[in-house]
Scaffold this motif. Sequence first.
Motif, PDB file in Angstrom:
ATOM      1  N   LEU A  81       1.258  -1.071   0.060  1.00 18.01           N
ATOM      2  CA  LEU A  81      -0.333   0.097  -0.266  1.00 18.01           C
ATOM      3  C   LEU A  81       0.568   1.354  -0.149  1.00 18.01           C
ATOM      4  CD1 LEU A  81      -3.497   1.460   0.447  1.00 18.01           C
ATOM      5  CD2 LEU A  81      -2.832   0.670   2.545  1.00 18.01           C
ATOM      6  N   GLY A  82       0.517   2.024  -1.044  1.00 23.74           N
ATOM      7  CA  GLY A  82       1.092   3.825  -1.029  1.00 23.74           C
ATOM      8  C   GLY A  82       2.643   2.775  -2.018  1.00 23.74           C
ATOM      9  N   GLN A  83       3.413   2.229  -2.442  1.00 25.21           N
ATOM     10  CA  GLN A  83       4.090   1.963  -2.045  1.00 25.21           C
ATOM     11  C   GLN A  83       4.398   1.483  -4.338  1.00 25.21           C
ATOM     12  OE1 GLN A  83       7.499  -0.087  -0.104  1.00 25.21           O
ATOM     13  NE2 GLN A  83       6.109   0.551   1.754  1.00 25.21           N
ATOM     14  N   LYS A  84       5.792   1.731  -4.801  1.00 25.21           N
ATOM     15  CA  LYS A  84       6.125   1.177  -5.931  1.00 25.21           C
ATOM     16  C   LYS A  84       5.018  -0.165  -6.087  1.00 25.21           C
ATOM     17  CE  LYS A  84      10.122   3.835  -6.254  1.00 25.21           C
ATOM     18  NZ  LYS A  84      11.649   3.498  -6.889  1.00 25.21           N
ATOM     19  N   VAL A  85       4.612  -0.972  -7.726  1.00 30.15           N
ATOM     20  CA  VAL A  85       4.680  -1.951  -7.945  1.00 30.15           C
ATOM     21  C   VAL A  85       5.949  -2.540  -7.899  1.00 30.15           C
ATOM     22  CG1 VAL A  85       3.762  -3.264 -10.183  1.00 30.15           C
ATOM     23  CG2 VAL A  85       2.792  -1.381  -9.046  1.00 30.15           C
ATOM     24  N   TRP A  98       4.745   3.039 -21.788  1.00 28.60           N
ATOM     25  CA  TRP A  98       4.028   3.685 -20.905  1.00 28.60           C
ATOM     26  C   TRP A  98       3.031   2.407 -20.523  1.00 28.60           C
ATOM     27  CZ3 TRP A  98       4.654   8.479 -18.776  1.00 28.60           C
ATOM     28  CH2 TRP A  98       5.161   9.542 -19.824  1.00 28.60           C
ATOM     29  N   TYR A  99       2.519   2.533 -19.820  1.00 26.11           N
ATOM     30  CA  TYR A  99       1.549   1.908 -18.051  1.00 26.11           C
ATOM     31  C   TYR A  99       0.606   2.924 -17.367  1.00 26.11           C
ATOM     32  CZ  TYR A  99       3.361  -2.514 -20.036  1.00 26.11           C
ATOM     33  OH  TYR A  99       3.201  -3.576 -20.594  1.00 26.11           O
ATOM     34  N   ARG A 100      -0.440   2.616 -17.226  1.00 29.46           N
ATOM     35  CA  ARG A 100      -0.840   3.217 -16.382  1.00 29.46           C
ATOM     36  C   ARG A 100      -2.002   2.764 -14.951  1.00 29.46           C
ATOM     37  NH1 ARG A 100      -6.384   6.321 -19.083  1.00 29.46           N
ATOM     38  NH2 ARG A 100      -7.229   4.596 -19.395  1.00 29.46           N
ATOM     39  N   GLU A 124      13.143  -9.644 -19.101  1.00 31.86           N
ATOM     40  CA  GLU A 124      11.475  -8.727 -19.377  1.00 31.86           C
ATOM     41  C   GLU A 124      10.471  -8.686 -18.340  1.00 31.86           C
ATOM     42  OE1 GLU A 124      11.048  -9.743 -22.736  1.00 31.86           O
ATOM     43  OE2 GLU A 124       8.655 -10.020 -21.687  1.00 31.86           O
ATOM     44  N   LYS A 125      11.596  -8.089 -17.186  1.00 29.00           N
ATOM     45  CA  LYS A 125      10.209  -7.864 -15.734  1.00 29.00           C
ATOM     46  C   LYS A 125      10.162  -6.419 -15.777  1.00 29.00           C
ATOM     47  CE  LYS A 125      14.189  -6.516 -13.481  1.00 29.00           C
ATOM     48  NZ  LYS A 125      15.680  -6.864 -11.446  1.00 29.00           N
ATOM     49  N   LEU A 126       8.983  -5.343 -15.883  1.00 33.48           N
ATOM     50  CA  LEU A 126       9.027  -4.244 -15.723  1.00 33.48           C
ATOM     51  C   LEU A 126       9.329  -3.494 -14.308  1.00 33.48           C
ATOM     52  CD1 LEU A 126       5.524  -4.003 -17.046  1.00 33.48           C
ATOM     53  CD2 LEU A 126       6.998  -3.692 -18.555  1.00 33.48           C
ATOM     54  N   VAL A 127      10.026  -2.461 -14.627  1.00 39.39           N
ATOM     55  CA  VAL A 127      10.329  -2.195 -13.301  1.00 39.39           C
ATOM     56  C   VAL A 127       9.432  -0.141 -12.852  1.00 39.39           C
ATOM     57  CG1 VAL A 127      12.116  -0.524 -12.168  1.00 39.39           C
ATOM     58  CG2 VAL A 127      12.964  -2.352 -13.571  1.00 39.39           C
ATOM     59  N   PHE A 128       9.117  -0.308 -12.330  1.00 42.32           N
ATOM     60  CA  PHE A 128       7.791   0.887 -11.838  1.00 42.32           C
ATOM     61  C   PHE A 128       9.189   1.524 -11.047  1.00 42.32           C
ATOM     62  CE2 PHE A 128       4.323  -0.256 -14.451  1.00 42.32           C
ATOM     63  CZ  PHE A 128       4.194  -1.617 -14.428  1.00 42.32           C
ATOM     64  N   GLY A 129       8.384   2.895 -11.451  1.00 43.08           N
ATOM     65  CA  GLY A 129       8.848   3.863 -10.660  1.00 43.08           C
ATOM     66  C   GLY A 129       7.526   4.271  -9.690  1.00 43.08           C
ATOM     67  N   LYS A 130       8.217   5.875  -9.449  1.00 43.30           N
ATOM     68  CA  LYS A 130       6.341   6.531  -8.954  1.00 43.30           C
ATOM     69  C   LYS A 130       5.846   6.601  -9.677  1.00 43.30           C
ATOM     70  CE  LYS A 130       9.331   7.452  -4.422  1.00 43.30           C
ATOM     71  NZ  LYS A 130       9.540   8.775  -3.729  1.00 43.30           N
ATOM     72  N   GLY A 131       6.296   6.722 -11.064  1.00 41.47           N
ATOM     73  CA  GLY A 131       4.988   7.343 -11.975  1.00 41.47           C
ATOM     74  C   GLY A 131       4.911   9.343 -11.649  1.00 41.47           C
ATOM     75  N   THR A 132       3.479   9.608 -12.739  1.00 36.73           N
ATOM     76  CA  THR A 132       3.164  10.594 -12.148  1.00 36.73           C
ATOM     77  C   THR A 132       1.775  10.737 -11.630  1.00 36.73           C
ATOM     78  OG1 THR A 132       4.849  11.980 -13.992  1.00 36.73           O
ATOM     79  CG2 THR A 132       2.475  13.095 -13.686  1.00 36.73           C
TER      80      THR A 132
END
Lengths: 114, 111
Positions: free
Chosen positions: A39-43, B35-37, B97-105
């Motif tokens: 919760l509240g963190q990155k994927v 880009w993902y959302r 293959e992994k997607l590395v997600f940041g904090k995004g907008t």
Amino acid sequence: EPEVTQTPSHQVTQMGQEVILRCVPISNHLYFYWYRQILGQKVEFLVSFYNNEISEKSEIFDDQFSVERPDGSNFTLKIRSTKLEDSAMYFCASSEEWGMSEQYFGPGTRLTVT
Amino acid sequence: DAKTTQPPSMDCAEGRAANLPCNHSTISGNEYVYWYRQIHSQGPQYIIHGLKNNETNEMASLIITEDRKSSTLILPHATLRDTAVYYCIVRLEGGSEKLVFGKGTKLTVNP
């Protein structure tokens, strides 16, 4: 439009118990993944799976975790002895090809460990 | 994979174009921009990806600068349902293959 499905949508379990999270990937997809989001963190990436083998795993995916494709449609994530810090949303994803193929995510299972 | 930088939040009026920037100044020649959302705790949703040419699909357009050090995702006519966290991800062709997600907008579309 085909989609990834996950069950249950919400799982509550006690610390130390085993849980199995289930996913049905898109039918013609060959590559499968689990991610989690506290919760509240990155994927965060957990594991990728192809041809009945783990192809990549993260540091999070320790001996307490395992994945399996028990039949032609289901893909499962097992946590053997849950900890409080395992509470998170767990997302399953699948893709058609290796390489630059987009990943399609399921709606997630919210796991709550008490 | 190259690191990406995105603004933490943006606002857009409903019906107007939403332009979401992403910096990836260390991108290499065979790294793609994806880009993902994620709409409110749902599973992430693929939007679009590109290497160096601009791309358009039914959801959005992706504009990549000539030097490839930045890109912009454009939602041409934003709706309230486009309110979400948007992630810019750089992936190496033939790599993990992994997607590395940041904090995004976090994009908020206002009525």
